[in-house]
Motif scaffolding. Structure first.
Motif, PDB file in Angstrom:
ATOM      1  N   THR A 161       0.832  -1.212   0.000  1.00  0.00           N
ATOM      2  CA  THR A 161       0.000   0.000   0.000  1.00  0.00           C
ATOM      3  C   THR A 161       0.862   1.257   0.000  1.00  0.00           C
ATOM      4  OG1 THR A 161      -1.784  -1.143   1.173  1.00  0.00           O
ATOM      5  CG2 THR A 161      -1.794   1.265   1.245  1.00  0.00           C
ATOM      6  N   ALA A 162       1.911   1.262   0.832  1.00  0.00           N
ATOM      7  CA  ALA A 162       2.803   2.422   0.887  1.00  0.00           C
ATOM      8  C   ALA A 162       3.499   2.640  -0.454  1.00  0.00           C
ATOM      9  CB  ALA A 162       3.831   2.236   1.998  1.00  0.00           C
ATOM     10  N   ALA A 163       3.987   1.564  -1.058  1.00  0.00           N
ATOM     11  CA  ALA A 163       4.705   1.682  -2.331  1.00  0.00           C
ATOM     12  C   ALA A 163       3.791   2.196  -3.432  1.00  0.00           C
ATOM     13  CB  ALA A 163       5.295   0.328  -2.721  1.00  0.00           C
ATOM     14  N   LYS A 164       2.569   1.686  -3.498  1.00  0.00           N
ATOM     15  CA  LYS A 164       1.636   2.133  -4.529  1.00  0.00           C
ATOM     16  C   LYS A 164       1.254   3.594  -4.334  1.00  0.00           C
ATOM     17  CE  LYS A 164      -1.741  -0.736  -5.523  1.00  0.00           C
ATOM     18  NZ  LYS A 164      -2.811  -1.746  -5.372  1.00  0.00           N
ATOM     19  N   THR A 165       1.064   3.991  -3.084  1.00  0.00           N
ATOM     20  CA  THR A 165       0.707   5.389  -2.789  1.00  0.00           C
ATOM     21  C   THR A 165       1.831   6.334  -3.194  1.00  0.00           C
ATOM     22  OG1 THR A 165      -0.697   4.685  -0.937  1.00  0.00           O
ATOM     23  CG2 THR A 165       0.005   6.991  -0.977  1.00  0.00           C
ATOM     24  N   LEU A 166       3.063   5.982  -2.835  1.00  0.00           N
ATOM     25  CA  LEU A 166       4.208   6.834  -3.162  1.00  0.00           C
ATOM     26  C   LEU A 166       4.462   6.861  -4.667  1.00  0.00           C
ATOM     27  CD1 LEU A 166       6.627   5.812  -0.257  1.00  0.00           C
ATOM     28  CD2 LEU A 166       5.321   7.940  -0.458  1.00  0.00           C
ATOM     29  N   ALA A 167       4.338   5.709  -5.322  1.00  0.00           N
ATOM     30  CA  ALA A 167       4.546   5.656  -6.772  1.00  0.00           C
ATOM     31  C   ALA A 167       3.528   6.522  -7.502  1.00  0.00           C
ATOM     32  CB  ALA A 167       4.464   4.208  -7.259  1.00  0.00           C
ATOM     33  N   TRP A 168       2.287   6.499  -7.021  1.00  0.00           N
ATOM     34  CA  TRP A 168       1.244   7.328  -7.631  1.00  0.00           C
ATOM     35  C   TRP A 168       1.518   8.814  -7.377  1.00  0.00           C
ATOM     36  CZ3 TRP A 168      -2.330  10.733  -5.497  1.00  0.00           C
ATOM     37  CH2 TRP A 168      -3.322  11.194  -6.378  1.00  0.00           C
ATOM     38  N   ALA A 169       1.880   9.148  -6.144  1.00  0.00           N
ATOM     39  CA  ALA A 169       2.121  10.551  -5.793  1.00  0.00           C
ATOM     40  C   ALA A 169       3.338  11.116  -6.520  1.00  0.00           C
ATOM     41  CB  ALA A 169       2.307  10.677  -4.282  1.00  0.00           C
ATOM     42  N   TRP A 170       4.367  10.293  -6.705  1.00  0.00           N
ATOM     43  CA  TRP A 170       5.603  10.755  -7.328  1.00  0.00           C
ATOM     44  C   TRP A 170       5.663  10.459  -8.830  1.00  0.00           C
ATOM     45  CZ3 TRP A 170       9.001   8.157  -2.987  1.00  0.00           C
ATOM     46  CH2 TRP A 170       8.846   8.899  -1.804  1.00  0.00           C
ATOM     47  N   ASN A 171       4.651   9.759  -9.342  1.00  0.00           N
ATOM     48  CA  ASN A 171       4.564   9.435 -10.768  1.00  0.00           C
ATOM     49  C   ASN A 171       5.798   8.668 -11.256  1.00  0.00           C
ATOM     50  OD1 ASN A 171       3.344   9.384 -13.315  1.00  0.00           O
ATOM     51  ND2 ASN A 171       4.352  11.284 -13.955  1.00  0.00           N
ATOM     52  N   ILE A 172       6.120   7.591 -10.542  1.00  0.00           N
ATOM     53  CA  ILE A 172       7.246   6.734 -10.922  1.00  0.00           C
ATOM     54  C   ILE A 172       6.768   5.276 -10.944  1.00  0.00           C
ATOM     55  CG2 ILE A 172       9.078   8.258 -10.093  1.00  0.00           C
ATOM     56  CD1 ILE A 172       9.187   6.643  -7.521  1.00  0.00           C
ATOM     57  N   PRO A 173       7.456   4.413 -11.675  1.00  0.00           N
ATOM     58  CA  PRO A 173       7.033   3.012 -11.761  1.00  0.00           C
ATOM     59  C   PRO A 173       7.276   2.249 -10.464  1.00  0.00           C
ATOM     60  CG  PRO A 173       9.076   3.328 -12.970  1.00  0.00           C
ATOM     61  CD  PRO A 173       8.604   4.698 -12.569  1.00  0.00           C
ATOM     62  N   VAL A 174       6.503   1.181 -10.288  1.00  0.00           N
ATOM     63  CA  VAL A 174       6.668   0.296  -9.135  1.00  0.00           C
ATOM     64  C   VAL A 174       6.760  -1.134  -9.646  1.00  0.00           C
ATOM     65  CG1 VAL A 174       4.166   0.102  -8.761  1.00  0.00           C
ATOM     66  CG2 VAL A 174       5.749  -0.376  -6.872  1.00  0.00           C
TER      67      VAL A 174
END
Length: 259
Positions: free
Chosen positions: A86-99
């Motif tokens: 959940t944390a990784a997906k939230t940060l990836a979405w907020a920062w617009n970077i791939p996960v």
């Protein structure tokens, strides 16, 4: 006269909460810039974002420098695994970077073996069996092989298995090897405390080529596996990425047992 092309650093964030170890690292081109790990599963949801913030700060990283996020997706603790994903997906979405999602067992195999051979000095063909306790005599586990210190190659999928049956299967596999001498060692790594006695049953097949090594996951190995995927141009669908639970939750199992 041609100019030397400047290679842009590939800096990524790696994290995992599938075990009792909450672990976070910032990596750049295979090197650890900073890594932090804490034991205590009950605190994962409280501590994860503050640890991410601290690791970024100490490594001198701002989010615009990150090229991706690698996250351990389990299997492992049902609640714990969800926290990192959940944390990784939230940060990836907020920062617009791939996960990219990484098998936590693959990371345990890679990390446990790498740290063990650093101590033991062994670096030839090996089998690696990562273990995470799943209670009631069960383990989350898989089977990998590696030569030297290369990234382990998968031989068996991640799954929840009865430890006794799993070891019996490994014994049969050892018996059918066409050239047993090619296998230098077999390594059990990870959460081995409750399962050491069963693992020792392979001693008769392997003698001192059997190694049983406790290991707490470090995020750097999630990061190394993540860098490999990102460098190949791979990424996971942000909305489709989910933990690999491998079994029903206890609540779901109880619900199915009701008449």
């Amino acid at each position: 006269m041609s100019k030397t092309q400047k290679i842009e650093p590939q800096r990524i964030l790696a994290l995992d909460t599938s075990t009792t170890s909450l672990t976070v690292a910032v990596m750049e081109n295979g090197q650890v810039l900073h890594e932090m790990s804490e034991l205590g599963e009950r605190n994962h949801s409280i501590r994860i974002l503050s640890i991410v913030e601290e690791v970024l700060k100490i490594s001198g990283t701002v989010n615009s420098q990150l090229k991706g996020i690698a996250v351990g997706i389990g299997p492992g603790s049902y609640t714990g695994t969800r926290i990192a994903v959940t944390a990784a997906k939230t940060l990836a979405w907020a920062w617009n970077i791939p996960v990219v999602g990484i098998s936590s067992l693959h990371s345990v195999a890679y990390g446990g073996y790498s740290e063990a051979i650093h101590v033991e000095g062994r670096n030839q063909l090996n089998w690696i069996v990562p273990l995470m306790d799943a209670r009631r005599g069960q383990v989350y586990t898989a089977l990998f092989s590696t030569s030297d210190d290369h990234i382990p190659n998968r031989l068996e999928p991640d799954a929840i298995r009865l430890m006794e049956q799993w070891v019996e299967g490994l014994a049969k596999r050892l018996e059918t090897l066409s050239d047993p001498d090619k296998l230098v060692s077999l390594w059990f790594v990870g959460d081995i405390n409750l399962h050491k006695e069963v693992a020792e049953r392979l001693r008769g097949y392997l003698g001192d080529r059997l190694h049983i090594v406790p290991y707490d996951l470090n995020a750097r190995f999630v990061g190394l596996l993540g860098e490999q995927r990102l460098n190949q141009g791979e990424m996971d669908d942000l909305h489709a990425l989910i933990p690999n639970y491998t079994q029903l939750t206890e609540a779901e199992a109880n619900l199915l047992r009701k008449p």
